[in-house]
Motif scaffolding. Structure first.
Motif, PDB file in Angstrom:
ATOM      1  N   ILE A 130       9.670  -6.742  94.330  1.00 40.76           N
ATOM      2  CA  ILE A 130       9.297  -7.720  93.300  1.00 40.76           C
ATOM      3  C   ILE A 130      10.352  -8.818  93.208  1.00 40.76           C
ATOM      4  O   ILE A 130      10.029  -9.996  93.023  1.00 40.76           O
ATOM      5  CB  ILE A 130       9.107  -7.028  91.941  1.00 40.76           C
ATOM      6  N   ILE A 131      11.628  -8.439  93.351  1.00 38.79           N
ATOM      7  CA  ILE A 131      12.687  -9.459  93.337  1.00 38.79           C
ATOM      8  C   ILE A 131      12.544 -10.391  94.533  1.00 38.79           C
ATOM      9  O   ILE A 131      12.630 -11.622  94.411  1.00 38.79           O
ATOM     10  CB  ILE A 131      14.074  -8.788  93.352  1.00 38.79           C
ATOM     11  N   LEU A 132      12.312  -9.808  95.717  1.00 36.69           N
ATOM     12  CA  LEU A 132      12.190 -10.628  96.917  1.00 36.69           C
ATOM     13  C   LEU A 132      10.968 -11.530  96.861  1.00 36.69           C
ATOM     14  O   LEU A 132      10.940 -12.594  97.500  1.00 36.69           O
ATOM     15  CB  LEU A 132      12.121  -9.729  98.156  1.00 36.69           C
ATOM     16  N   ALA A 133       9.948 -11.126  96.103  1.00 39.66           N
ATOM     17  CA  ALA A 133       8.753 -11.961  95.977  1.00 39.66           C
ATOM     18  C   ALA A 133       9.027 -13.237  95.194  1.00 39.66           C
ATOM     19  O   ALA A 133       8.199 -14.157  95.196  1.00 39.66           O
ATOM     20  CB  ALA A 133       7.627 -11.169  95.304  1.00 39.66           C
ATOM     21  N   THR A 134      10.190 -13.308  94.513  1.00 41.97           N
ATOM     22  CA  THR A 134      10.548 -14.548  93.814  1.00 41.97           C
ATOM     23  C   THR A 134      11.136 -15.588  94.774  1.00 41.97           C
ATOM     24  O   THR A 134      11.225 -16.766  94.412  1.00 41.97           O
ATOM     25  CB  THR A 134      11.562 -14.275  92.690  1.00 41.97           C
ATOM     26  N   ILE A 135      11.548 -15.160  95.975  1.00 42.21           N
ATOM     27  CA  ILE A 135      12.153 -16.106  96.921  1.00 42.21           C
ATOM     28  C   ILE A 135      11.162 -17.194  97.328  1.00 42.21           C
ATOM     29  O   ILE A 135      11.485 -18.391  97.270  1.00 42.21           O
ATOM     30  CB  ILE A 135      12.717 -15.361  98.144  1.00 42.21           C
ATOM     31  N   PRO A 136       9.931 -16.842  97.779  1.00 40.23           N
ATOM     32  CA  PRO A 136       8.977 -17.923  98.079  1.00 40.23           C
ATOM     33  C   PRO A 136       8.585 -18.731  96.847  1.00 40.23           C
ATOM     34  O   PRO A 136       8.243 -19.921  96.964  1.00 40.23           O
ATOM     35  CB  PRO A 136       7.768 -17.171  98.663  1.00 40.23           C
ATOM     36  N   LEU A 137       8.634 -18.112  95.644  1.00 38.98           N
ATOM     37  CA  LEU A 137       8.367 -18.884  94.423  1.00 38.98           C
ATOM     38  C   LEU A 137       9.401 -19.982  94.238  1.00 38.98           C
ATOM     39  O   LEU A 137       9.064 -21.135  93.957  1.00 38.98           O
ATOM     40  CB  LEU A 137       8.372 -17.952  93.207  1.00 38.98           C
ATOM     41  N   VAL A 138      10.682 -19.615  94.403  1.00 38.18           N
ATOM     42  CA  VAL A 138      11.755 -20.592  94.233  1.00 38.18           C
ATOM     43  C   VAL A 138      11.686 -21.658  95.321  1.00 38.18           C
ATOM     44  O   VAL A 138      11.962 -22.845  95.073  1.00 38.18           O
ATOM     45  CB  VAL A 138      13.128 -19.872  94.256  1.00 38.18           C
ATOM     46  N   SER A 139      11.300 -21.248  96.550  1.00 40.11           N
ATOM     47  CA  SER A 139      11.204 -22.205  97.665  1.00 40.11           C
ATOM     48  C   SER A 139       9.940 -23.045  97.606  1.00 40.11           C
ATOM     49  O   SER A 139       9.751 -23.928  98.453  1.00 40.11           O
ATOM     50  CB  SER A 139      11.256 -21.447  98.999  1.00 40.11           C
ATOM     51  N   ASP A 140       9.059 -22.729  96.635  1.00 41.61           N
ATOM     52  CA  ASP A 140       7.814 -23.474  96.437  1.00 41.61           C
ATOM     53  C   ASP A 140       6.935 -23.438  97.693  1.00 41.61           C
ATOM     54  O   ASP A 140       6.347 -24.446  98.098  1.00 41.61           O
ATOM     55  CB  ASP A 140       8.116 -24.925  96.050  1.00 41.61           C
ATOM     56  N   ILE A 141       6.833 -22.259  98.298  1.00 44.83           N
ATOM     57  CA  ILE A 141       5.957 -22.073  99.445  1.00 44.83           C
ATOM     58  C   ILE A 141       4.507 -22.035  98.964  1.00 44.83           C
ATOM     59  O   ILE A 141       4.214 -21.456  97.915  1.00 44.83           O
ATOM     60  CB  ILE A 141       6.311 -20.760 100.187  1.00 44.83           C
ATOM     61  N   GLU A 142       3.603 -22.641  99.729  1.00 46.24           N
ATOM     62  CA  GLU A 142       2.195 -22.674  99.349  1.00 46.24           C
ATOM     63  C   GLU A 142       1.643 -21.249  99.220  1.00 46.24           C
ATOM     64  O   GLU A 142       1.834 -20.409 100.102  1.00 46.24           O
ATOM     65  CB  GLU A 142       1.383 -23.431 100.400  1.00 46.24           C
ATOM     66  N   GLY A 143       0.980 -20.965  98.104  1.00 46.73           N
ATOM     67  CA  GLY A 143       0.417 -19.641  97.871  1.00 46.73           C
ATOM     68  C   GLY A 143       1.413 -18.615  97.385  1.00 46.73           C
ATOM     69  O   GLY A 143       1.101 -17.424  97.330  1.00 46.73           O
ATOM     70  N   SER A 144       2.629 -19.063  96.990  1.00 51.93           N
ATOM     71  CA  SER A 144       3.666 -18.103  96.582  1.00 51.93           C
ATOM     72  C   SER A 144       3.298 -17.377  95.299  1.00 51.93           C
ATOM     73  O   SER A 144       3.689 -16.215  95.109  1.00 51.93           O
ATOM     74  CB  SER A 144       5.019 -18.816  96.418  1.00 51.93           C
ATOM     75  N   ASP A 145       2.550 -18.035  94.401  1.00 57.36           N
ATOM     76  CA  ASP A 145       2.100 -17.358  93.175  1.00 57.36           C
ATOM     77  C   ASP A 145       1.219 -16.160  93.509  1.00 57.36           C
ATOM     78  O   ASP A 145       1.351 -15.093  92.912  1.00 57.36           O
ATOM     79  CB  ASP A 145       1.329 -18.332  92.277  1.00 57.36           C
ATOM     80  N   ARG A 146       0.332 -16.349  94.470  1.00 55.18           N
ATOM     81  CA  ARG A 146      -0.553 -15.260  94.855  1.00 55.18           C
ATOM     82  C   ARG A 146       0.232 -14.141  95.552  1.00 55.18           C
ATOM     83  O   ARG A 146      -0.048 -12.961  95.350  1.00 55.18           O
ATOM     84  CB  ARG A 146      -1.652 -15.782  95.784  1.00 55.18           C
ATOM     85  N   VAL A 147       1.210 -14.523  96.364  1.00 50.16           N
ATOM     86  CA  VAL A 147       2.061 -13.517  97.019  1.00 50.16           C
ATOM     87  C   VAL A 147       2.761 -12.652  95.969  1.00 50.16           C
ATOM     88  O   VAL A 147       2.779 -11.425  96.069  1.00 50.16           O
ATOM     89  CB  VAL A 147       3.100 -14.195  97.934  1.00 50.16           C
ATOM     90  N   PHE A 148       3.326 -13.303  94.935  1.00 51.91           N
ATOM     91  CA  PHE A 148       4.020 -12.555  93.885  1.00 51.91           C
ATOM     92  C   PHE A 148       3.057 -11.611  93.169  1.00 51.91           C
ATOM     93  O   PHE A 148       3.393 -10.448  92.921  1.00 51.91           O
ATOM     94  CB  PHE A 148       4.647 -13.521  92.884  1.00 51.91           C
TER      95      PHE A 148
END
Length: 502
Positions: free
Chosen positions: A344-362
């Motif tokens: 769950i912590i690592l799932a915040t990395i694409p959120l911070v990087s603003d990767i497309e679809g990162s909300d869904r990944v989290f």
């Protein structure tokens, strides 16, 4: 912030901690990892909850999560017994590298073809959920002790696999094209080598210093140990190595170095570990928006099914077959790949990087962790019993020995607790055959203390105070452990006192 607001904040934090401590009791009775209860507290406080606290700062969550993970890895390393991990080390290294690669590839393929995610999102999810959590595993195995080979592999794997997984998640979450596979492999090998070197070096230097420098108060030893472990993380990260591997290895070296006031240090680290877990999971619960999870529930279940039933067993099979580990142990290790804080912590990395679809990944990762922890957690002890992998009840328990240095007297005071399964039960004091310069000075039995005679018979539950001069301190402890494992005939039976035979 005003004084009144600070008081309100302290009151809320105190109430959350009290509820979380009570949740530990509930989890120990229900068999569920406590992380689910902590997440539930965060969700209840946050959006869609009772207090409707709006929190969406993924960057702050990532920073606090990293800090908490450092403390959790340090606590895990301090509790790892080298004699259990040593024989399992090769298998654990392969499982946390080759096994991670297999798991990432299979899980990413499942996310891409079954759920329809693009390859970048699929690879991020595959990497994120390939990290196991020892805290989640052993929280449900307290009442079902496993053989040392299994616990050694699971503990070492959980400490080692965070490092390559973090590197992969960061690489996949970088804006722009992903590096070629051979570049990623080279980066992982280099960072692991740097982190391992720094961790081992700082652990050894820290243990050397703590055993030879008398601190003015016993309460400073736990602080010093944790400071050394956290410094190893910082040094590893600054040197562009794996800070997570560095902190785990440094803590493991410190935890196996027979430091002064060790039980106090272990208790302090355990308390910090619980505090880090509580704060981290509550914060992650705050970050999630519950009503947004429903749309990703079934995709998360499908990805989790691929991970649990295909990717994890296949990675265990490929990694462990060369070591001739029986299929029963492989099956348990496959099912014991619980996911907890790290994914769950690592799932915040694409959120911070603003990767497309990162909300869904989290959201997918969050649901996956919760659902499959609910499925695997309560069934893990049952599976261990069904596979007949519980520890032999006749196996002797190790002694609990605390050492307090007596600097001015150039000696040590050893506090020895005789557990239920120790073979020291029934041994006379004279039959301990301690080296010259060491002697049993006091016995505490049933809350009554007395000075023993050479013919005093030691019993289960006794606590001994042993005074040893500095030159024979280590020899005295080895002899005590040898008698605890082999009884009065330990020397003739070949028991060394370190868990091995000669």
């Amino acid at each position: 912030m005003t004084v009144h607001q600070l008081n309100e904040l302290l009151l809320i934090c105190s109430l959350v901690l009290l509820i979380a401590v009570a949740a530990v009791r509930i989890s120990s009775r229900s068999g569920l990892p406590s992380l689910l209860l902590y997440l539930g507290i965060g969700i209840a406080i946050g959006q869609d909850g009772f207090f409707d606290v709006k929190f969406d700062n993924a960057e702050l969550t990532q920073v606090i999560g990293y800090a908490a993970l450092v403390v959790i890895l340090a606590e895990g390393g301090l509790g790892t017994k080298w004699k259990e991990v040593k024989p399992a080390l090769p298998a654990a290294v392969v499982l946390s590298t080759v096994g991670v690669a297999v798991s990432v590839g299979v899980t990413a393929a499942g996310a891409h073809y079954l759920v329809g995610l693009d390859w970048r999102q699929s690879l991020i999810i595959g990497a994120v959920v390939s990290s196991t959590d020892a805290a989640a595993v052993f929280s449900v195995l307290r009442k079902v002790p496993l053989p040392s080979r299994i616990t050694g592999v699971l503990e070492a794997e959980s400490g080692f696999n965070d490092a390559p997984v973090v590197i992969l998640v960061v690489a996949f979450s970088t804006v722009g094209p992903v590096d070629a596979w051979y570049v990623l492999v080279g980066t992982i090998v280099l960072e692991l080598a740097i982190g391992a070197s720094i961790g081992l070096a700082m652990g050894w230097l820290g243990a050397y210093a703590l055993r030879r420098v008398a601190l003015p108060a016993s309460g400073l030893y736990p602080i010093a140990v944790m400071a050394i472990a956290v410094s190893a993380y910082a040094a590893g990260a600054i040197a562009h190595g794996s800070g997570f591997l560095a902190v785990y290895l440094a803590a493991m070296v410190l935890g196996n170095s027979k430091l002064p006031h060790w039980p106090a240090t272990r208790g302090f680290a355990d308390g910090l570990g619980w505090l880090a877990q509580i704060g981290m999971f509550v914060l992650l619960g705050l970050l999630v928006t519950p009503h947004e999870l429903l749309a990703d529930f079934w995709p998360a279940v499908m990805v989790g099914l691929v991970l649990t039933m295909v990717a994890r067993p296949l990675s265990a099979l490929i990694s462990l077959v060369p070591f001739r580990i029986p299929w029963q142990e492989q099956a348990l290790m496959s099912w014991a790949g619980l996911r907890g804080a790290v994914p769950i912590i690592l799932a915040t990395i694409p959120l911070v990087s603003d990767i497309e679809g990162s909300d869904r990944v989290f959201n997918i990762v969050f649901v996956l962790v919760v659902v499959y922890t609910l499925v695997q957690g309560p069934t893990l002890p049952w599976l261990a019993k069904w596979l007949r992998l519980g520890d032999d009840p006749s196996e002797t328990a190790d002694l609990g020995i605390e050492s307090a240095p007596l600097e001015r007297l150039r000696g040590h005071l050893l506090s020895v607790a005789i557990p239920e399964k120790s073979r020291m039960h029934g041994v006379e004091v004279a039959e301990l055959r301690l080296p010259h310069g060491a002697a049993v000075t006091l016995v505490v039995r049933d809350k009554t203390s007395f000075v023993p005679l050479p013919t005093t018979v030691l019993q289960r539950g006794d606590e001994l105070l042993v005074v040893a001069t500095d030159p024979v301190r280590d020899a005295a402890e080895r002899r005590l452990r040898a008698v605890g494992q082999g009884g009065k005939l330990a020397g003739w039976l070949g028991t060394n006192g370190d868990g091995s035979r000669h």
